[in-house]
Design an enzyme around this catalytic site. Structure first.
Site, PDB file in Angstrom:
ATOM      1  N   HIS A  65      -5.276  -5.588  -0.931  1.00  0.00           N
ATOM      2  CA  HIS A  65      -5.803  -5.277   0.321  1.00  0.00           C
ATOM      3  C   HIS A  65      -7.168  -6.198   0.660  1.00  0.00           C
ATOM      4  CE1 HIS A  65      -4.118  -1.373  -0.552  1.00  0.00           C
ATOM      5  NE2 HIS A  65      -4.461  -1.023   0.881  1.00  0.00           N
ATOM      6  N   GLU A  79      -2.269  -3.468  -7.693  1.00  0.00           N
ATOM      7  CA  GLU A  79      -3.245  -3.602  -6.843  1.00  0.00           C
ATOM      8  C   GLU A  79      -3.844  -2.333  -6.424  1.00  0.00           C
ATOM      9  OE1 GLU A  79      -3.987  -2.962  -3.376  1.00  0.00           O
ATOM     10  OE2 GLU A  79      -1.918  -2.268  -3.123  1.00  0.00           O
ATOM     11  N   SER A  92       0.848  -1.144   0.001  1.00  0.00           N
ATOM     12  CA  SER A  92      -0.056   0.128   0.096  1.00  0.00           C
ATOM     13  C   SER A  92       0.839   1.239  -0.086  1.00  0.00           C
ATOM     14  CB  SER A  92      -1.044   0.063   1.262  1.00  0.00           C
ATOM     15  OG  SER A  92      -2.019   1.078   1.151  1.00  0.00           O
TER      16      SER A  92
END
Length: 323
Positions: free
Chosen positions: A288, A203, A112
């Site tokens: 996630h 992602e 992330s």
């Protein structure tokens, strides 16, 4: 990719782990409980975790002022830590790159917002970054995901990852993985790794399809996607902008296909990636979600677009590109 991408030596029981809070603040009892649970997983593998007092440290929405968060990374070198484990994402890691930050060639775990640090380390020619669970998400990972991370850190073979083939053919190259939003904001900076011939896994979370399209269009306009050998798409969690919570993803995609005013997430991803003449696979267990497969940046990867498989060969290194 021309960097020397030799991975760090495997960990051994008794090796030290340095905790790092490079992004958003770690607040509340629930966050502390998840952190302690993640530490327990690492300690269960025989690692010694330096229990840095990070919980409750705060500067606005960040986990302390920039120098405090930089200090977490610098402490790893002083204390001889073999693994640097980031406790959470959010925002803030990229701020640490505004001033020179020499990242060491050591294992660095996170994803992330931590993409900024993982990619900065690779851009400095140092492998060891692992796109994988944060300390506050590790304990909630399924057994296979925890075991995959342990195997990677301790030098054991990794299972192939299965996705869905979108564009056939096969490709091989050094592996990169990233949060799309964070990586997009590194384009044009010194912290972008060499993309030439790489296998890139992307992602994201909570981004509407038009925002995903806008970012991928930027990658195309600057020629970044065209440099890749292959693309793997992980989980894009909560990225379809359906207003009907009762619709499944398949039903929503079907509704979008008959509605000229909308594009589904899948439509956007397919349209922006499948005309590049390279293998593309989707639905990899990365992102996630509980089931965020650890990926070693810089390791040799083989992408099979026909069978939808991603194979990692950590012991095989990328050959240098001709100058």
């Amino acid at each position: 990719m021309s960097q020397d991408t030799c991975l760090p030596a495997p960990l051994q029981p008794g090796d030290r782990v340095q905790l790092v809070a490079a992004s958003s603040a770690l607040l509340g009892d629930d966050a502390l409980a998840r952190l302690e649970a993640g530490i327990a997983v690492l300690e269960g593998w025989g690692l010694e975790v330096e229990r840095t007092p990070l919980h409750g440290r705060q500067w606005g929405y960040l986990a302390g002022q920039d120098q405090q968060r930089r200090g977490d990374l610098e402490a790893a070198a002083r204390r001889g830590a073999r693994l640097v484990a980031c406790v959470r994402g959010g925002w803030g890691a990229a701020r640490l790159l505004e001033n020179p930050l020499a990242l060491q060639a050591r294992w660095l775990l996170g994803f992330s917002d931590v993409t900024s640090l993982l990619w900065a380390q690779m851009a400095q020619g140092k492998a060891g970054g692992i796109h994988g669970p944060l300390l506050t998400t590790l304990a909630a990972e399924p057994t296979w995901s925890q075991e995959r991370l342990r195997a990677l850190l301790f030098g054991e073979p990794l299972e192939d990852l299965q996705g869905k083939g979108w564009c056939g053919g096969s490709a091989a190259g050094p592996l990169l993985a990233a949060n799309l939003t964070v990586a997009t904001h590194l384009l044009g900076t010194p912290y972008l790794p060499d993309l030439r011939g790489a296998i890139l896994v992307l992602e994201d979370v909570s981004e509407a399809p038009y925002r995903i399209e806008r970012m991928l269009t930027h990658w195309r306009l600057c020629g970044a996607l065209q440099q890749l050998a292959g693309i793997g798409l992980g989980q894009f969690t909560d990225c379809d902008d359906s207003t009907d919570e009762n619709l499944t993803e398949t039903e929503w995609a079907k509704a979008c296909s008959t509605n000229p005013d909308r594009f589904s997430l899948e439509q956007v991803l397919r349209e922006r990636t499948t005309d590049l003449g390279i293998p593309v696979i989707s639905n990899l267990p990365v992102g996630h979600v509980a089931g965020n497969a650890a990926l070693p940046l810089g390791a040799w990867a083989e992408l099979d677009g026909s069978n939808g498989q991603l194979r990692i060969r950590p012991g095989k290194q990328a050959p240098p590109l001709p100058r």
